[in-house]
Design a protein around this motif. Structure first.
Motif, short mmCIF file in Angstrom:
data_model
loop_
_atom_site.label_atom_id
_atom_site.label_comp_id
_atom_site.label_asym_id
_atom_site.label_seq_id
_atom_site.Cartn_x
_atom_site.Cartn_y
_atom_site.Cartn_z
N GLU B 634 -12.07 19.48 44.39
CA GLU B 634 -11.32 18.50 43.60
C GLU B 634 -11.87 18.46 42.17
O GLU B 634 -11.11 18.40 41.20
N GLY B 635 -13.19 18.49 42.08
CA GLY B 635 -13.82 18.44 40.75
C GLY B 635 -13.40 19.61 39.88
O GLY B 635 -13.18 19.45 38.68
N GLN B 636 -13.31 20.79 40.47
CA GLN B 636 -12.86 21.95 39.70
C GLN B 636 -11.41 21.76 39.23
O GLN B 636 -11.06 22.08 38.10
N GLN B 638 -9.85 18.92 38.77
CA GLN B 638 -9.79 17.86 37.78
C GLN B 638 -10.35 18.32 36.43
O GLN B 638 -9.78 18.04 35.37
N GLY B 639 -11.47 19.05 36.49
CA GLY B 639 -12.08 19.51 35.24
C GLY B 639 -11.19 20.50 34.51
O GLY B 639 -11.01 20.43 33.29
N VAL B 642 -8.24 18.70 32.90
CA VAL B 642 -8.52 17.93 31.69
C VAL B 642 -8.81 18.85 30.52
O VAL B 642 -8.45 18.55 29.36
N GLN B 643 -9.44 19.98 30.78
CA GLN B 643 -9.58 20.95 29.70
C GLN B 643 -8.20 21.41 29.21
O GLN B 643 -7.97 21.57 28.02
N ALA B 674 -13.09 9.74 28.07
CA ALA B 674 -12.71 9.07 29.33
C ALA B 674 -11.50 8.17 29.14
O ALA B 674 -10.63 8.07 30.02
N SER B 675 -11.41 7.52 27.98
CA SER B 675 -10.32 6.55 27.79
C SER B 675 -8.99 7.21 27.48
O SER B 675 -7.97 6.54 27.40
N ASP B 676 -8.99 8.53 27.30
CA ASP B 676 -7.72 9.24 27.06
C ASP B 676 -6.94 9.49 28.35
O ASP B 676 -5.80 9.95 28.28
N LEU B 677 -7.57 9.28 29.48
CA LEU B 677 -7.05 9.86 30.72
C LEU B 677 -6.82 8.84 31.81
O LEU B 677 -7.50 7.82 31.88
N PRO B 678 -5.90 9.17 32.71
CA PRO B 678 -5.82 8.42 33.97
C PRO B 678 -6.69 9.14 35.01
O PRO B 678 -7.31 10.17 34.71
N MET B 679 -6.72 8.63 36.22
CA MET B 679 -7.31 9.41 37.31
C MET B 679 -6.50 10.70 37.45
O MET B 679 -5.30 10.72 37.17
N ILE B 680 -7.15 11.76 37.87
CA ILE B 680 -6.45 13.03 38.09
C ILE B 680 -6.35 13.23 39.60
O ILE B 680 -7.33 13.56 40.27
N ASP B 681 -5.17 12.97 40.12
CA ASP B 681 -4.99 13.11 41.57
C ASP B 681 -4.94 14.59 41.95
O ASP B 681 -4.40 15.41 41.19
#
Lengths: 81, 740, 160, 290
Positions: B634-636, B638-639, B642-643, B674-681
């Motif tokens: 999940e982390g990969q 999400q990361g 966001v990139q 952090a404040s630019d984003l929502p959670m990344i499902d």
């Protein structure tokens, strides 16, 4: 005979043919055979090409065994991040 | 959430233990390269070119060498000149300029001194006479008739060439007859696109400490994605045999492809050799942005034909990449492989062009995001024109096992359709688009690669196992190695210690790149564990007094008919009496990397008075094959997502006319906060890769491919304006909205 | 370069060191005191990897001259765990996989601690803005935010 | 380079007099990056934070006195100040991350003379005065007169700002500050707009509009303020045509540059948008007594 599928970049050696047949029990032997028939192609395939065989891409396929009904796809090398 | 057709019954694989290296990282004790200090250590600093392109007429280091604290000074003259045909030539001249500086920021001298401040002051005192040469910054400038030569040593790859040019590489793939298909198509959409240079943006600047001993051997501590790579490239740049160098991998503070090459180590090594003292060399953030990375800027033309009922019949694309000042960017084939639909007619061409900008480096799935931005934008426009659901159009044409890749060879078992269906059936996609917002969809593909890996498994006398590999752990791969070993050996995952060993303590292992660590190195670990189990069965047979064939390995114990199970720990305790240490090594050159697909969906709003985009909801779907440690999968995802969001919205290199990077800081090179984003499902789809014992495909790269088009497609639906130029920064969006 | 003798408290321990007047507190912590938990990601206050608490307030230690620390009480990531127990934030980050490469983690933990010390019950938006000065390039922030939320719940539970 | 931490204004004055070219600092949030970027290092770094007067926030006799080196987070955390000057508090709350706001100060934000300084338009809109240590005494000047261009101020060598004074706003008066940045945090303003206005029932009776980041210094736009005076307020919203005039005046007052952060055209257009939106917020606050 193994069928060799060439990238467009390599078809200049084969008068535009995209698929050529070749002899050889290994990819290296196939390349040597192709060099005989299409001078320059063997060199181009040795440096700067990977081979896709049976759905798997091999970066250094020289000694990879192939049989008579194998399809060999020569593709530009892959990298990753 | 995870979608798996037929969940396999693993005990450890697929669970979420705390990563083994996590404790040190949360208490501040994990040792990154810049955290190491050696007794007597010097600090080094660079002099870098203030010009975008210039001949070095002379370098005078006399003043610098006499300044306080200075112990050694190096220039290009202190490194051997490799032949331009040498595969390491480009790395070598990027490490230290010879004769010509090729970009603003190119290193041309370095100083080692007692303190960093002294080294920097002395570096600034080096006098250089330059003869300015024309600066070529953009793809258009590079391809123009009569364009000045960027790099006199460039020889075009893959096509015949007559002498040096700005053309780096040409790749062409074609099948069928695109002209005929376009001539008879119901609908054709053609667009041009461009994207800016972007940087990988890892938070840890490049760093190393090098100690060359009186015997000429070098001890190197470095932050990299592959310490065997550091060894070989450092050796090549110094003209040494690799075995003179031992590289110990420090913890790495992010790489994303940007640490698959070297910058510092040969410089620190030469300074250490000359001074007889350890030398620490750490880049500033400004240096990282000016002289490492970036990913290429691009221009592209994409033309796709479709029938009225939504069959994609032909694609013709041209992709141009400005690969920087040297010609060793090998990613262009990736650009052309993201056309993941059953196009009967296809013509794809990608060219790399040289520019007087930093030598580019891989960035996750190198070259794919730029291409997917273009292709997936056009696909979306076709869906709009055909009034089709964007997932429906893609499902109608998606490739599956046996369909030809763009390169011709058939796809192995892949999960593109499963990913599309998972998004279609997701809560996100089934929910109505919020008022005032719009929704975009995009997809991505990446090959993933195999390459060489080694693993050693030592069974300790207390029944624990040490799993030693040569793959630097960027995002949790040690935990994955431990999970696979626990599954194989049948012991608790916390009874396993996964470590990454130096170049003299583990077999050769290629770089952690191409999403390959969990795939290839994991396979080496599994193979080693299976060999170890064979040995354990033999030892158990000795202890139990039976034939080895009568012993099976069940749930961490040797089992023979009529006897109590003999647990691994009991065998380990008797290693000495049954034949000695229990240690096994496995090495391989992995083939069969499993291609990976991703499908993304985004809801966003566009402030039509300011051009600002706000992302409200985002879902990333990806086929992991098997998720060994789902949290880090999940982390990969999400990361990478966001990139990609940063790439889409605000990240870009801004050069002045002389190629000086105007935004060489994290203030103005705007990576998402952090404040630019929502959670990344995330939705992990599991279509196991048949070539891996646990079905792993690798997940590191694909996630960055879809977001660019996903966001552009949402913006197009929000504003009825199709953005074809990245980044979609507020000024660019507002300008596009104001253009009739 | 002038040097200043600085006396202060770091993670509860009285310390003193000699620092060049132009050096940062970050350099002094890492170099003079061997506390390498705080990282330099940018040196200009834009990434937050060097975050520490000075007299209870969140600071980028790269933007503080070392001599300014005279008489102050500094807490770094090395000082937020009890002798035997990780801080609930540290534990939540481990369990929630809130770190990948880990280079930003020390700064994020300190910034999150500063937030929860002042606001034990932050909203998601408040957490996101409180951590906006801490860049993370690996995680996309999702698991960081969730782990801060989880730690807040645990801290409130413990306080009851 | 030497660090010094005087504890009195006079001590700081002497240091600056004895060591020409020295720099005072509070948060150093701009100074340290400037030194890193190769700006010549001053002979003495004079840390103002050990001087009590410069670290004090006082509210007495209908006016606020704000020490010039006080961290801006002391203002945003001050409920009374924030209630009285919500826009100014907003502006100082936008200067960087929480980390930065624990260091950044009104004095530094003003004396650094960035055209994009967030606090400056809001200070000017509220008629904040700067008290400057000058010679043996002090002089007091409006904030608007300090910055004269990018990185340039009217402060003479050896002068430094000691504190700011601002009178409590009249009743039915409030302010707002908005800025445009590409991200949600951590950026330098491409456009900033401060509006302070006074209402009487459903009529705007006074208005000041000040823009940042669109000219070499913050600019007061009298025409924009004038557009609002006399405008009717209906259900909390200012008359649309007055707002259009305001926005046009704001855009017309811009004298921006193209740079890595934004274009001339963008700044001009968005200045009107920000001014209009800030006015809409301010009028709600003024009417509701916030």
């Amino acid at each position: 005979m193994p069928r060799v599928h060439l990238m467009s970049d390599h078809r200049r050696f084969t008068d535009g043919e995209a698929v050529v047949e070749s002899e050889g029990a290994t990819v290296g032997a196939v390349i040597a055979d192709l060099e005989q028939r299409y001078p320059g192609l063997g060199e181009a395939l040795t440096h700067g090409a990977s081979a896709g065989v049976n759905g798997e891409i091999h970066a250094e396929p020289h000694y990879l065994e192939v049989d008579t009904d194998t399809d060999i796809y020569f593709v530009a090398p892959l990298t990753g991040g | 959430m995870t979608v798996a057709a037929d969940p396999p019954a693993y005990k450890w694989v697929g669970t979420r233990p705390i990563r083994h290296d996590g404790y040190e990282k949360v208490i501040g004790k994990a040792r990154f390269a810049a955290d190491l200090d050696l007794p007597g250590q010097l600090h080094a600093a660079y002099l870098r070119s203030p010009h975008g392109h210039a001949r070095i007429v002379s370098i005078d280091t006399t003043t610098a060498a006499g300044m306080p604290g200075v112990k050694a000074v190096v220039t290009g003259a202190d490194f051997p000149d490799l032949d331009p045909t040498d595969p390491n030539f480009d790395v070598s001249v990027n490490v230290m300029a010879r004769g010509t500086v090729l970009y603003n920021g190119h290193a041309l001298a370095a100083v080692a001194a007692t303190t960093r401040a002294e080294a920097a002051a002395a570096a600034a005192a080096i006098q250089v006479e330059y003869e300015l040469l024309p600066v070529v910054l953009t793809l258009d400038e590079s391809t123009a008739d009569g364009a000045p030569l960027v790099n006199e040593h460039n020889v075009t790859k893959f096509v015949e060439s007559d002498g040096p040019s700005n053309l780096a590489t040409v790749n062409v793939l074609e099948r069928g007859d695109v002209d005929a298909a376009f001539a008879t198509a119901d609908l054709v959409v053609e667009r041009e696109f461009d994207t800016a240079h972007v940087h990988q943006g890892y938070i840890e600047p490049h760093a190393c400490v090098v100690d060359v001993g009186p015997n000429g051997k070098a001890d190197v501590w470095a932050s990299s994605q592959g310490h065997f790579m550091v060894r070989s490239l450092t050796a090549a740049t110094l003209g040494w045999e690799p075995s003179r160098i031992k590289v110990t991998p420090a913890e790495i503070g992010g790489g994303f492809g940007g640490k698959t090459t070297i910058y510092l180590e040969p410089v620190a090594a030469r300074l250490s050799e000359m001074s007889g003292r350890p030398v620490k060399l750490v880049m500033t953030r400004e240096e990282v942005l000016r002289a490492t990375g970036p990913a290429p800027a691009s221009k592209s033309r994409v033309k796709i034909a479709a029938s009225n009922d939504g069959e994609l019949t032909a694609i013709e694309c041209w992709f141009g990449y400005s690969v920087g000042c040297t010609n060793d960017f090998a990613g262009l084939i990736g650009a052309m492989s993201v056309a993941s639909y059953k196009f009967p007619n296809l013509k794809l061409e990608a060219v790399g062009m040289l520019t007087n900008t930093p030598k580019t480096a891989a960035y996750r799935a190198p070259s794919a995001p730029q291409a997917a931005f273009a292709i997936e934008s056009v696909i979306d426009e076709l869906a709009q024109s055909l009034d089709m659901d964007p997932i429906g159009l893609r499902l109608r044409n998606a490739v599956e096992e046996g369909d030809p890749t763009a390169m011709g060879m058939p796809h192995p078992r892949i999960g593109f359709i499963e990913c599309l269906e998972a998004l279609r059936d997701s809560d996100h996609y089934r929910s109505p688009v919020p008022d005032g917002a719009a929704r975009g969809v995009g997809t991505g593909f990446w090959f993933n690669i195999g390459e060489q890996s080694s693993a050693t498994v030592n069974l300790n006398e207390d029944g624990t196992a040490t799993v030693i590999t040569g793959s630097p752990d960027i995002g949790g791969s040690r935990a994955s190695m431990a999970l696979m070993a626990a599954e194989e050996l049948g012991i608790d995952v916390y009874r396993i210690t996964p470590t990454v060993a130096d170049t003299e303590s583990v077999g050769f292992t290629d770089v952690t790149e191409g999403s390959r660590a969990t795939f290839s190195t994991g396979m080496a670990v599994v193979n080693a564990c299976r060999d170890l189990i064979e040995e354990l069965r033999a030892r158990a047979a000795t202890i139990l007094g039976v034939e080895q064939d009568a012993v099976t390995w069940v749930d961490g114990a040797a089992v023979a008919d009529g006897q109590d199970p003999l647990p691994l720990s009991a065998i380990a305790a008797r290693a000495k009496s049954t034949g000695g240490p229990l240690t096994v090594t496995a090495s391989l050159n992995a083939a069969g990397a499993g291609p990976s697909f991703a499908v993304h969906c985004c809801d966003l709003t566009v402030d039509e008075e300011t051009g600002q985009v706000a992302i409200l909801r985002y879902t990333a779907v990806q086929d992991a094959g098997t998720a060994i440690h789902p949290s880090y999968v999940e982390g990969q995802l999400q990361g990478g997502t966001v990139q990609g969001i940063g790439w889409a919205l605000n990240e870009e290199y801004v050069f002045d006319d002389d190629g000086s990077l105007e935004n060489a800081s994290f203030l103005d090179y705007r990576i998402p906060v952090a404040s630019d984003l929502p959670m990344i499902d995330t939705i992990i789809v599991e279509v196991p890769n048949p070539a891996h014992p646990y079905g792993v495909r690798g997940v590191g790269e694909t996630g960055i491919v879809p977001p660019l088009a996903t966001i552009a497609n949402a913006v197009a639906r929000a504003t009825s304006t199709r953005m074809t130029s990245l980044p979609m920064s507020p000024p660019k969006i507002l300008a596009a909205l104001d253009t009739p | 370069m002038s040097r200043t003798h600085v006396t202060c408290t770091v993670n509860g321990d009285p310390v003193d060191f000699l620092a060049s007047d132009d050096t940062s507190l970050l350099n002094a912590l890492r170099g003079e005191l061997g506390l390498t938990g705080a990282k330099e990601g940018c040196g200009t206050g834009d990434c937050g990897a060097c975050s520490v608490l000075i007299d209870g307030r969140l600071n980028c230690s790269c933007l503080v001259f070392a001599p300014e620390a005279e008489g102050s009480d500094i807490v770094t990531v090395e000082g937020i765990a009890d002798d035997d127990h990780l801080h609930p934030l540290q534990q939540a980050f481990l369990e929630g996989a809130a770190l990948q490469c880990g280079i930003c983690t020390p700064g994020v933990l300190i910034a999150a601690k500063a937030l929860l010390d002042a606001n034990p019950d932050p909203t998601e938006t408040e957490i996101r803005y409180a951590l906006a000065g801490n860049l993370c390039r690996c995680t996309g922030y999702d698991k960081i935010i969730r782990s801060v939320q989880e730690a807040a719940v645990r801290l409130k539970g413990a306080a009851r | 380079m030497r660090y010094a931490a005087p504890t009195t204004v006079d001590e700081a004055r002497s240091l600056l007099a004895e060591h020409p070219g020295s720099r005072v600092f509070a948060g150093a949030t701009d100074l340290i990056p400037q030194i890193r970027a190769g700006r010549p290092a001053p002979p003495v770094l004079v840390d103002l934070k050990r001087i009590d007067q410069l670290m004090t926030v006082l509210h007495e006799d209908g006016q606020w006195r704000i020490g010039a080196a006080t961290p801006t987070s002391n203002l945003t955390r001050n409920r009374d100040f924030t209630a009285m000057f919500p826009g100014l508090s907003e502006a100082v709350g936008l200067i960087g991350s929480d980390q930065i706001q624990n260091r950044s100060s009104l004095g530094g934000n003003l004396a650094n003379a960035s055209p994009a300084a967030d606090s400056v338009p809001a200070m000017i809109a509220n008629a904040v005065q700067a008290v400057i240590a000058s010679g043996d005494g002090t002089r007091t000047v409006p904030v608007a007169e300090i910055a004269t261009g990018p990185g340039q101020t009217s402060l003479a060598d050896g002068e430094f700002i000691v504190e700011f004074t601002v009178a409590d706003p009249p009743s039915n008066t409030s302010d707002a500050y908005l800025r445009m940045i590409p991200r949600t945090e951590m950026d330098i303003a491409i456009v900033g707009a401060a509006v302070r206005l006074t209402v009487d029932g459903d009529i705007v009776t006074d208005a000041t509009v000040v823009l940042g980041a669109v000219a070499p210094t913050a600019v007061t736009v009298p025409e924009a303020g004038a557009a609002l005076v006399g405008a009717a307020i209906d259900a909390g919203s200012i008359d649309g045509s007055a707002m259009d005039t305001l926005a046009d005046a704001a855009s017309a007052a811009c004298d921006p540059i193209d740079d890595k952060r934004g274009t001339v055209a963008y700044r001009r257009q968005v200045a009107g948008v920000m001014a209009r939106r800030a006015a809409a917020i301010a009028v709600g606050r003024a009417q509701n007594g916030v």
